[in-house]
Design a protein around this motif. Structure first.
Motif, PDB file in Angstrom:
ATOM      1  N   GLY A 133     -11.591  -6.868 -28.526  1.00 56.03           N
ATOM      2  CA  GLY A 133     -12.366  -5.669 -28.832  1.00 56.03           C
ATOM      3  C   GLY A 133     -11.785  -4.391 -28.282  1.00 56.03           C
ATOM      4  N   LEU A 134     -10.506  -4.393 -27.915  1.00 56.64           N
ATOM      5  CA  LEU A 134      -9.850  -3.203 -27.375  1.00 56.64           C
ATOM      6  C   LEU A 134      -8.702  -2.772 -28.288  1.00 56.64           C
ATOM      7  CD1 LEU A 134      -9.625  -4.365 -23.639  1.00 56.64           C
ATOM      8  CD2 LEU A 134     -11.123  -2.566 -24.516  1.00 56.64           C
ATOM      9  N   TYR A 135      -8.474  -1.468 -28.391  1.00 60.90           N
ATOM     10  CA  TYR A 135      -7.303  -0.978 -29.127  1.00 60.90           C
ATOM     11  C   TYR A 135      -6.204  -0.595 -28.140  1.00 60.90           C
ATOM     12  CZ  TYR A 135      -8.763   3.885 -28.095  1.00 60.90           C
ATOM     13  OH  TYR A 135      -9.106   5.056 -27.463  1.00 60.90           O
ATOM     14  N   PHE A 136      -4.994  -0.343 -28.645  1.00 61.48           N
ATOM     15  CA  PHE A 136      -3.846  -0.109 -27.772  1.00 61.48           C
ATOM     16  C   PHE A 136      -3.157   1.223 -28.059  1.00 61.48           C
ATOM     17  CE2 PHE A 136      -4.333  -4.715 -28.101  1.00 61.48           C
ATOM     18  CZ  PHE A 136      -4.407  -5.049 -26.759  1.00 61.48           C
ATOM     19  N   PHE A 147      14.446   9.525 -31.345  1.00 59.51           N
ATOM     20  CA  PHE A 147      13.435   9.617 -32.393  1.00 59.51           C
ATOM     21  C   PHE A 147      13.309   8.318 -33.178  1.00 59.51           C
ATOM     22  CE2 PHE A 147      11.237  10.810 -36.216  1.00 59.51           C
ATOM     23  CZ  PHE A 147      10.301  11.721 -35.757  1.00 59.51           C
ATOM     24  N   GLU A 148      14.399   7.626 -33.438  1.00 56.41           N
ATOM     25  CA  GLU A 148      14.323   6.377 -34.199  1.00 56.41           C
ATOM     26  C   GLU A 148      13.567   5.304 -33.420  1.00 56.41           C
ATOM     27  OE1 GLU A 148      15.076   5.840 -37.378  1.00 56.41           O
ATOM     28  OE2 GLU A 148      15.461   8.002 -37.409  1.00 56.41           O
ATOM     29  N   GLU A 149      13.786   5.246 -32.112  1.00 52.29           N
ATOM     30  CA  GLU A 149      13.041   4.293 -31.286  1.00 52.29           C
ATOM     31  C   GLU A 149      11.555   4.642 -31.287  1.00 52.29           C
ATOM     32  OE1 GLU A 149      14.779   4.269 -27.432  1.00 52.29           O
ATOM     33  OE2 GLU A 149      16.635   3.268 -28.087  1.00 52.29           O
ATOM     34  N   PHE A 150      11.268   5.917 -31.215  1.00 49.61           N
ATOM     35  CA  PHE A 150       9.882   6.362 -31.281  1.00 49.61           C
ATOM     36  C   PHE A 150       9.258   6.003 -32.627  1.00 49.61           C
ATOM     37  CE2 PHE A 150       7.525  10.038 -33.131  1.00 49.61           C
ATOM     38  CZ  PHE A 150       6.298   9.774 -32.542  1.00 49.61           C
ATOM     39  N   LEU A 151       9.974   6.227 -33.715  1.00 48.85           N
ATOM     40  CA  LEU A 151       9.461   5.916 -35.048  1.00 48.85           C
ATOM     41  C   LEU A 151       9.197   4.422 -35.195  1.00 48.85           C
ATOM     42  CD1 LEU A 151       8.704   6.868 -37.861  1.00 48.85           C
ATOM     43  CD2 LEU A 151      11.119   6.716 -38.510  1.00 48.85           C
ATOM     44  N   ASN A 152      10.078   3.591 -34.649  1.00 48.56           N
ATOM     45  CA  ASN A 152       9.867   2.145 -34.690  1.00 48.56           C
ATOM     46  C   ASN A 152       8.581   1.768 -33.964  1.00 48.56           C
ATOM     47  OD1 ASN A 152      12.199   1.657 -36.154  1.00 48.56           O
ATOM     48  ND2 ASN A 152      13.455   1.319 -34.332  1.00 48.56           N
ATOM     49  N   VAL A 154       5.939   3.745 -33.629  1.00 45.73           N
ATOM     50  CA  VAL A 154       4.840   4.204 -34.473  1.00 45.73           C
ATOM     51  C   VAL A 154       4.540   3.194 -35.575  1.00 45.73           C
ATOM     52  CG1 VAL A 154       4.132   5.981 -36.134  1.00 45.73           C
ATOM     53  CG2 VAL A 154       5.227   6.649 -33.989  1.00 45.73           C
ATOM     54  N   LYS A 155       5.563   2.549 -36.076  1.00 50.81           N
ATOM     55  CA  LYS A 155       5.406   1.603 -37.182  1.00 50.81           C
ATOM     56  C   LYS A 155       4.775   0.273 -36.745  1.00 50.81           C
ATOM     57  CE  LYS A 155       9.237   3.455 -39.954  1.00 50.81           C
ATOM     58  NZ  LYS A 155       8.422   3.872 -41.111  1.00 50.81           N
ATOM     59  N   LYS A 156       4.702   0.016 -35.456  1.00 51.50           N
ATOM     60  CA  LYS A 156       4.131  -1.247 -34.981  1.00 51.50           C
ATOM     61  C   LYS A 156       2.616  -1.249 -35.194  1.00 51.50           C
ATOM     62  CE  LYS A 156       7.686  -2.029 -31.438  1.00 51.50           C
ATOM     63  NZ  LYS A 156       7.956  -2.130 -29.980  1.00 51.50           N
ATOM     64  N   GLU A 157       2.126  -2.293 -35.811  1.00 53.00           N
ATOM     65  CA  GLU A 157       0.700  -2.378 -36.129  1.00 53.00           C
ATOM     66  C   GLU A 157      -0.179  -2.538 -34.899  1.00 53.00           C
ATOM     67  OE1 GLU A 157       0.020  -5.349 -39.057  1.00 53.00           O
ATOM     68  OE2 GLU A 157       1.236  -4.359 -40.595  1.00 53.00           O
ATOM     69  N   ASP A 158       0.398  -2.997 -33.805  1.00 51.81           N
ATOM     70  CA  ASP A 158      -0.395  -3.211 -32.590  1.00 51.81           C
ATOM     71  C   ASP A 158      -0.984  -1.917 -32.043  1.00 51.81           C
ATOM     72  OD1 ASP A 158      -0.129  -5.982 -32.360  1.00 51.81           O
ATOM     73  OD2 ASP A 158       1.808  -5.809 -31.350  1.00 51.81           O
ATOM     74  N   ASN A 180       1.440  10.504 -43.593  1.00 50.73           N
ATOM     75  CA  ASN A 180       0.156  10.914 -43.019  1.00 50.73           C
ATOM     76  C   ASN A 180      -0.387   9.844 -42.078  1.00 50.73           C
ATOM     77  OD1 ASN A 180       0.174  13.348 -44.385  1.00 50.73           O
ATOM     78  ND2 ASN A 180      -0.974  12.551 -46.131  1.00 50.73           N
ATOM     79  N   VAL A 181      -0.229   8.586 -42.436  1.00 54.54           N
ATOM     80  CA  VAL A 181      -0.679   7.490 -41.572  1.00 54.54           C
ATOM     81  C   VAL A 181       0.070   7.521 -40.252  1.00 54.54           C
ATOM     82  CG1 VAL A 181      -0.759   4.978 -41.309  1.00 54.54           C
ATOM     83  CG2 VAL A 181      -1.413   6.025 -43.487  1.00 54.54           C
ATOM     84  N   GLU A 182       1.367   7.755 -40.304  1.00 55.07           N
ATOM     85  CA  GLU A 182       2.175   7.821 -39.087  1.00 55.07           C
ATOM     86  C   GLU A 182       1.799   9.037 -38.242  1.00 55.07           C
ATOM     87  OE1 GLU A 182       6.129   5.570 -40.934  1.00 55.07           O
ATOM     88  OE2 GLU A 182       5.966   7.766 -40.972  1.00 55.07           O
ATOM     89  N   LYS A 183       1.557  10.157 -38.885  1.00 54.47           N
ATOM     90  CA  LYS A 183       1.178  11.370 -38.150  1.00 54.47           C
ATOM     91  C   LYS A 183      -0.133  11.165 -37.393  1.00 54.47           C
ATOM     92  CE  LYS A 183       3.559  14.700 -41.137  1.00 54.47           C
ATOM     93  NZ  LYS A 183       3.400  15.792 -42.123  1.00 54.47           N
ATOM     94  N   ASP A 184      -1.052  10.430 -37.988  1.00 55.07           N
ATOM     95  CA  ASP A 184      -2.344  10.182 -37.331  1.00 55.07           C
ATOM     96  C   ASP A 184      -2.201   9.322 -36.091  1.00 55.07           C
ATOM     97  OD1 ASP A 184      -3.789  11.706 -39.100  1.00 55.07           O
ATOM     98  OD2 ASP A 184      -4.364  10.022 -40.389  1.00 55.07           O
TER      99      ASP A 184
END
Length: 302
Positions: A133-136, A147-152, A154-158, A180-184
């Motif tokens: 019941g917790l988000y991460f 930036f590429e490491e950061f983007l990777n 962001v793409k993680k669903e966890d 837009n999903v990534e920006k959020d």
């Protein structure tokens, strides 16, 4: 100011550390909403009690009653986040009683209203399994400056949110290309005072992690210019990575970003109040909020 299409969601420091400050500030936020910018809201308040070995940010202090801190957040509809960003955890640390009890207390099965700011993949897997019941939130202590490491990340669903290193704050050519999903999911750290050219940031965080694990080690000695002055908001404002109120309104919101983190758990409550005033309160009403807080007989600011 022209009406904005999106709101700003602030993530504030000191869930435990500045509990007494928020007991005074949040009623003002509710009762006198006209004092505050209409385009901003408090999304979460983060922190960690003292002596939490899973902690990796600055050592916690303040309220030692997690139930009262959690109850305050529930009263105002604000997400509570546990700062469990220790980067050096081992398997034997996962059974820590205090940290497990906090996760159990903050968990709301099926809601994911409260979260954990995290570094360790080991701890991430453990909490995912035992406290669903917790988000991460991916911690800025990972020092994601590439930036590429950061983007990777962001793409993680966890991760519901990812906090990049403050030196990516102005990478606009790359940031504007995010979906837009990534920006959020991006949560910018606004008021970092650390030297922009620092190469020891990760080492500094690891020192804090070791101390939280009970290791008898020396404090990290920062070699940055003027490090002996400590944190100065005026100095942070001159940092190339600083995000001002005008930056938020005129650059980040139009680009589609809406989540902003304010640091300050290791600072005094008086300075944290100045952050709240600057980022949330209309200039003409800042004196009103400051007077209400400073004149409260139940609160000792430091």
């Amino acid at each position: 100011m022209e009406k904005l299409n999106k709101k700003v969601y602030y993530h504030l420091p000191g869930l435990f550390e500045f509990y007494e400050l928020y007991c005074v500030f949040l009623p003002l936020y509710r009762k006198h909403r006209e004092y505050f910018y209409e385009w901003c809201e408090i999304s979460s308040i983060y922190g960690s009690p003292a002596d939490c070995i899973w902690g990796g940010g600055r050592a916690g202090f303040g309220s030692d009653n997690p139930e009262e801190a959690l109850e305050l957040m529930k009263e105002y509809g604000i997400s509570a986040r546990l700062t469990f960003s220790n980067s050096l955890l081992r398997e034997e640390h996962l059974s820590d009683r205090k940290c497990n009890e906090l996760c159990k207390l903050f968990e709301e099965t099926g809601q994911k209203r409260n979260g954990v700011i995290i570094y360790s993949d080991l701890l991430l897997d453990y909490i995912k399994k035992h406290y669903k019941g917790l988000y991460f939130v991916s911690s800025t202590t990972k020092v994601l400056t590439n930036f590429e490491e950061f983007l990777n990340e962001v793409k993680k669903e966890d991760f519901k949110y990812v906090v990049p290193d403050f030196r990516l704050n102005k990478a606009f050519d790359q940031l504007k290309k995010l979906s837009n999903v990534e920006k959020d999911k991006v949560e910018f750290l606004c008021n970092e005072c650390c030297w922009y050219g620092c190469k020891e940031r990760k080492q500094c965080y690891e020192t804090v992690s070791r101390k939280n694990l009970g290791e008898n080690i020396s404090e990290h000695i920062c070699q940055a210019p003027e490090a002996d002055q400590g944190y100065r908001f005026s100095k942070a404002m001159k940092n190339p990575g600083f995000i001002s109120v005008d930056d938020i309104k005129n650059t980040y919101l139009p680009m589609g970003f809406s989540n902003f983190k304010i640091e300050g758990r290791s600072l005094g409550s008086a300075l944290v109040l100045e952050f709240l005033l600057y980022y949330m309160v209309k200039p003409e009403y800042q004196i009103h909020v400051r007077e209400e807080v400073y004149l409260d007989n139940m609160l000792d600011l430091f």
